[in-house]
Design a protein around this motif. Structure first.
Motif, PDB file in Angstrom:
ATOM      1  N   GLU A   1       0.837  -1.197   0.000  1.00 53.76           N
ATOM      2  CA  GLU A   1       0.000   0.000   0.000  1.00 53.76           C
ATOM      3  C   GLU A   1       0.873   1.249   0.000  1.00 53.76           C
ATOM      4  N   PRO A   2       0.392   2.334  -0.611  1.00 55.15           N
ATOM      5  CA  PRO A   2       1.173   3.578  -0.607  1.00 55.15           C
ATOM      6  C   PRO A   2       1.250   4.187   0.788  1.00 55.15           C
ATOM      7  N   PHE A   3       2.209   5.082   0.971  1.00 56.49           N
ATOM      8  CA  PHE A   3       2.350   5.852   2.208  1.00 56.49           C
ATOM      9  C   PHE A   3       2.962   7.201   1.836  1.00 56.49           C
ATOM     10  N   PRO A   4       2.827   8.217   2.675  1.00 56.34           N
ATOM     11  CA  PRO A   4       3.155   9.585   2.238  1.00 56.34           C
ATOM     12  C   PRO A   4       4.583   9.798   1.763  1.00 56.34           C
ATOM     13  N   SER A   5       5.569   9.112   2.370  1.00 57.44           N
ATOM     14  CA  SER A   5       6.969   9.386   2.042  1.00 57.44           C
ATOM     15  C   SER A   5       7.512   8.540   0.906  1.00 57.44           C
ATOM     16  N   LEU A   6       6.703   7.691   0.303  1.00 52.30           N
ATOM     17  CA  LEU A   6       7.170   6.873  -0.815  1.00 52.30           C
ATOM     18  C   LEU A   6       7.453   7.771  -2.023  1.00 52.30           C
ATOM     19  N   ALA A   7       8.602   7.544  -2.668  1.00 55.51           N
ATOM     20  CA  ALA A   7       8.941   8.322  -3.875  1.00 55.51           C
ATOM     21  C   ALA A   7       7.805   8.202  -4.892  1.00 55.51           C
ATOM     22  N   ARG A   8       7.451   9.343  -5.487  1.00 57.69           N
ATOM     23  CA  ARG A   8       6.275   9.369  -6.360  1.00 57.69           C
ATOM     24  C   ARG A   8       6.599   9.011  -7.803  1.00 57.69           C
ATOM     25  N   THR A   9       7.824   9.285  -8.218  1.00 57.18           N
ATOM     26  CA  THR A   9       8.181   9.041  -9.617  1.00 57.18           C
ATOM     27  C   THR A   9       9.687   9.145  -9.762  1.00 57.18           C
ATOM     28  N   VAL A  10      10.182   8.832 -10.952  1.00 58.91           N
ATOM     29  CA  VAL A  10      11.543   9.169 -11.363  1.00 58.91           C
ATOM     30  C   VAL A  10      11.445  10.446 -12.172  1.00 58.91           C
ATOM     31  N   TRP A  11      12.260  11.425 -11.831  1.00 63.14           N
ATOM     32  CA  TRP A  11      12.180  12.740 -12.462  1.00 63.14           C
ATOM     33  C   TRP A  11      12.223  12.620 -13.991  1.00 63.14           C
ATOM     34  N   GLY A  12      11.120  13.040 -14.611  1.00 58.55           N
ATOM     35  CA  GLY A  12      11.055  13.054 -16.073  1.00 58.55           C
ATOM     36  C   GLY A  12      10.864  11.708 -16.730  1.00 58.55           C
ATOM     37  N   ASP A  13      10.622  10.643 -15.954  1.00 57.66           N
ATOM     38  CA  ASP A  13      10.537   9.305 -16.556  1.00 57.66           C
ATOM     39  C   ASP A  13       9.682   8.387 -15.685  1.00 57.66           C
ATOM     40  N   HIS A  14       8.367   8.630 -15.694  1.00 57.46           N
ATOM     41  CA  HIS A  14       7.486   7.825 -14.842  1.00 57.46           C
ATOM     42  C   HIS A  14       7.407   6.380 -15.323  1.00 57.46           C
ATOM     43  N   ASP A  15       7.578   6.152 -16.617  1.00 57.64           N
ATOM     44  CA  ASP A  15       7.570   4.768 -17.113  1.00 57.64           C
ATOM     45  C   ASP A  15       8.708   3.971 -16.484  1.00 57.64           C
ATOM     46  N   ARG A  16       9.857   4.608 -16.307  1.00 62.77           N
ATOM     47  CA  ARG A  16      10.983   3.924 -15.667  1.00 62.77           C
ATOM     48  C   ARG A  16      10.659   3.594 -14.206  1.00 62.77           C
ATOM     49  N   TYR A  17       9.992   4.512 -13.521  1.00 61.78           N
ATOM     50  CA  TYR A  17       9.575   4.268 -12.136  1.00 61.78           C
ATOM     51  C   TYR A  17       8.700   3.017 -12.060  1.00 61.78           C
ATOM     52  N   ARG A  18       7.720   2.951 -12.928  1.00 62.51           N
ATOM     53  CA  ARG A  18       6.828   1.781 -12.929  1.00 62.51           C
ATOM     54  C   ARG A  18       7.594   0.497 -13.264  1.00 62.51           C
ATOM     55  N   ALA A  19       8.476   0.569 -14.228  1.00 61.09           N
ATOM     56  CA  ALA A  19       9.200  -0.631 -14.648  1.00 61.09           C
ATOM     57  C   ALA A  19      10.132  -1.142 -13.564  1.00 61.09           C
ATOM     58  N   VAL A  20      10.803  -0.226 -12.858  1.00 61.29           N
ATOM     59  CA  VAL A  20      11.791  -0.633 -11.862  1.00 61.29           C
ATOM     60  C   VAL A  20      11.135  -1.141 -10.591  1.00 61.29           C
ATOM     61  N   TYR A  21      10.076  -0.469 -10.131  1.00 60.30           N
ATOM     62  CA  TYR A  21       9.557  -0.738  -8.792  1.00 60.30           C
ATOM     63  C   TYR A  21       8.220  -1.466  -8.741  1.00 60.30           C
ATOM     64  N   LEU A  22       7.454  -1.446  -9.825  1.00 60.86           N
ATOM     65  CA  LEU A  22       6.089  -1.950  -9.749  1.00 60.86           C
ATOM     66  C   LEU A  22       5.786  -3.090 -10.708  1.00 60.86           C
ATOM     67  N   SER A  23       6.756  -3.515 -11.511  1.00 63.68           N
ATOM     68  CA  SER A  23       6.455  -4.499 -12.555  1.00 63.68           C
ATOM     69  C   SER A  23       6.709  -5.942 -12.114  1.00 63.68           C
ATOM     70  N   ASP A  24       7.663  -6.178 -11.212  1.00 65.71           N
ATOM     71  CA  ASP A  24       8.008  -7.560 -10.861  1.00 65.71           C
ATOM     72  C   ASP A  24       6.889  -8.256 -10.106  1.00 65.71           C
TER      73      ASP A  24
END
Length: 638
Positions: free
Chosen positions: A458-481
């Motif tokens: 579950e999300p929480f307030p201090s979790l990083a929201r994105t990778v600067w300028g590259d949200h697709d990379r954020y999803r691929a690195v942290y949320l895809s596995d």
């Protein structure tokens, strides 16, 4: 993992910490039982809001907002609301320079420097590069950014020009704030000259503000301004800007290995709420505490536990600039004694460094005010835990190992100080507001004691929201596995009492003849041997068994390497873990590659072992000579 570790007795809070606990045990249990959204709304009420939050979570992992529409200012919560006469900072540099800053003085300097940034054209949402050492100017500059809604980007002072350029190119700051140099083990480390080289081709920077601390007369070039001259001439105090709870507060970059560093974006308000709660439970900082966080401002531990979370609680902070073991390993004890430190936050490696210096040094200093040592950064072996509690702490302190990541913005696994127990070597339990799961490779929950991938559901307030300028990379690195879970590639298990054991990166879990073994338990078995100061174990490919462990061992002072000692150490692993885990080789060396914070760079050991060379980012390596030491040891005849 060895059942002996997992079944060791739980260690309860000390009487002192139990007496001063922030809430009753019943209230702590109530908070732990709350759904995360309700819990974070309760924590948010501890802070001063301009527009208080009416709602908690909106959205899901990968696209969420916390406290939507609510506004606050971080600098007000960290500075303005505290007693202006209370000491905020005891600053000391390794050459003996000392400064004392009250909350009032720090607040006034922050408001004036915020006005200086505005005069240089910085407005809400603009990026500001922070290339500073552990000095008061770092507190002033970062809190000034918070005050006017600017987005700051911290750059580690040990990075090379190339690494600095990568981060500037990505963040595109309008202003960069740096020191001329910092001191490290008696030598100046130039920052301004490195920055000048790094800025080649970076067109966004309109001004550089230089805090001249080592060479007060260092000449400045066109576009460079003296930090203190600007501050002294400024009469205006910038008013705090209301910042919506999900607006970006800062960008912090993970170190690159073979790919571009990731600029993780944290929200200002979310980070404040998360770090306030983290410090409340993991340290229970009180206004009468004197507290030392030994981390570097360039790594997120320092903003979490000192620069934001620490100041939010109004404690007195000790800030040290330089190598903590310079000119002698007794320097940390002298600091603890001089300032009467009650609570300390450091890394396991720093404690192993102190232990290596010998126990007589501890006895020469009065450390009786020390109540708590908290830790983060890498796995903690039980032997170091017991030395810290029994020798450093005289048997009267609590040792609180924690776990967190740059991405999570908090050390979210920890004991609740004064309220919950710990088990030596573990990371405590997930704190209220976090939902952790250890998953198998197939995505199913792992059984108690079973090694798997650590995730948060579950999300929480201090979790990083994105990778600067590259949200697709954020999803691929942290949320895809593991869909529906945040995962950052750390291996862990939960024991029968719910204590979390993080064994290292998933890459550090070896598959030896079909058996999964974490490097932490092998290293813990080695450090129980009286000849061993510290140990690092890495995996080497093997055509028969898949991988085999290889141990690098730094002996204690006075211990000579020998084939007999190598055999003894291999036997220690067998006795502690099992015959399957016997190291294929034990390499005894005088040093190992480290970051400036003292963390062993196991990645480089693995590179040297497998290929004979190192690759990737070496800018955080403090002792390059260690690479030659390792090469020579690996090439020596068996």
């Amino acid at each position: 993992m060895d059942d002996v570790l997992l079944r060791a007795p739980l260690v309860p809070p000390t009487d002192t910490l139990r007496r001063d606990a922030p809430v009753t045990p019943e209230e702590a249990q109530r908070l732990r039982d709350l759904p995360p959204e309700a819990y974070w709304l309760e924590i948010a009420r501890h802070l001063d809001w301009i527009t208080p939050p009416e709602r908690g979570l909106d959205g899901t992992l990968g696209d969420f907002r916390y406290f939507p529409g609510a506004t606050l200012n971080v600098s007000v919560n960290c500075l303005d609301r505290h007693d202006p006469h209370r000491v905020a900072l005891h600053y000391e540099r390794e050459d003996g320079l000392r400064e004392t800053w009250t909350y009032g003085r720090l607040t006034r300097a922050t408001a004036r420097f915020a006005a200086c940034l505005q005069d240089l054209g910085v407005t809400r949402g603009d990026r500001v590069g922070i290339y500073l050492s552990n000095a008061p100017e770092a507190f002033i500059a970062i809190q000034a950014c918070y005050r006017i809604g600017a987005v700051y980007s911290v750059i580690f002072a040990g990075f090379s020009a190339s690494a600095v350029r990568d981060r500037l190119t990505d963040a595109q700051p309008k202003v960069v704030i740096c020191t001329d140099a910092t001191l490290r083990r008696g030598r100046p480390v130039p920052l301004l000259s490195t920055l000048r080289e790094a800025m080649t081709g970076v067109d966004s920077v309109g001004a550089v503000v230089v805090a001249r601390r080592v060479d007060r007369d260092a000449p400045l070039q066109q576009g460079e301004h003296d930090f203190h001259a600007l501050l002294d001439a400024q009469t205006r105090h910038a008013e705090p800007v209301p910042v919506e709870a999900n607006e970006p507060g800062f960008i912090i970059y993970t170190s690159g290995t073979t790919s571009k560093p990731k600029g993780l974006v944290h929200s200002a308000a979310g980070f404040l709420v998360g770090t306030y709660a983290n410090v409340l439970w993991s340290l229970n900082l009180r206004p009468d505490d004197v507290y030392w966080c030994t981390a570097d401002v360039g790594w997120l531990t320092f903003p979490i536990f000192a620069l934001v979370g620490g100041l939010a609680h109004g404690a007195t902070l000790v800030v040290y600039e330089g190598g903590i073991d310079h000119p002698t390993p007794e320097r940390p004890y002298a600091l603890l004694e001089r300032y009467g430190v009650t609570k300390m936050f450091t890394a396991p490696t720093a404690l192993r460094m102190l232990r290596r210096a010998g126990d007589d040094a501890v006895a020469r200093h009065d450390l009786t005010r020390l109540q708590l040592v908290a830790l983060v950064g890498e796995p903690l072996d039980p032997e170091t835990w017991h030395w810290t509690q029994g020798t450093l702490g005289g048997g009267r302190i609590f040792v609180n190992n924690t776990y967190g990541q740059t991405e999570t913005g908090t050390a979210w696994a920890s004991s609740m100080v004064g309220l919950t127990p710990t088990r030596p070597g573990s990371c405590g339990e997930p704190l209220p507001g976090y939902r952790a799961q250890v998953l198998r490779d197939d995505g199913q929950p792992a059984a108690s004691g079973e090694l798997g991938v650590l995730t948060l559901s579950e999300p929480f307030p201090s979790l990083a929201r994105t990778v600067w300028g590259d949200h697709d990379r954020y999803r691929a690195v942290y949320l895809s596995d593991h869909p529906g879970h945040y995962a950052a590639s750390d291996a862990a298990l939960m024991d029968a009492d719910g204590q979390l054991w993080v064994t290292g990166r998933v890459d550090d879990v070896m598959n030896v003849a079909g058996h999964r073994i974490g490097t932490m338990e092998l290293e813990a078995a080695l450090t129980t041997h009286p000849a061993v100061s510290e140990a690092a174990v890495v995996a080497r490919p093997d055509p028969l068994r898949g991988t085999v462990p290889v141990a690098f061992v730094v002996p204690r002072a006075g211990t000579l390497p020998s084939p007999a000692l190598e055999a003894e150490l291999a036997d220690a692993v067998v006795q502690g873990v099992g015959r399957l885990a016997r190291p294929d080789r034990v390499v005894i060396v005088s040093t190992v590659p480290r970051t400036r914070s003292g963390k062993i760079m196991r990645r480089l050991l693995r590179d040297l072992l497998v290929t004979g060379d190192v690759t990737g980012d070496l800018t955080s390596l403090e002792n390059p000579e260690a690479l030659d030491v390792i090469r020579q040891a690996l090439n020596a005849p068996d």
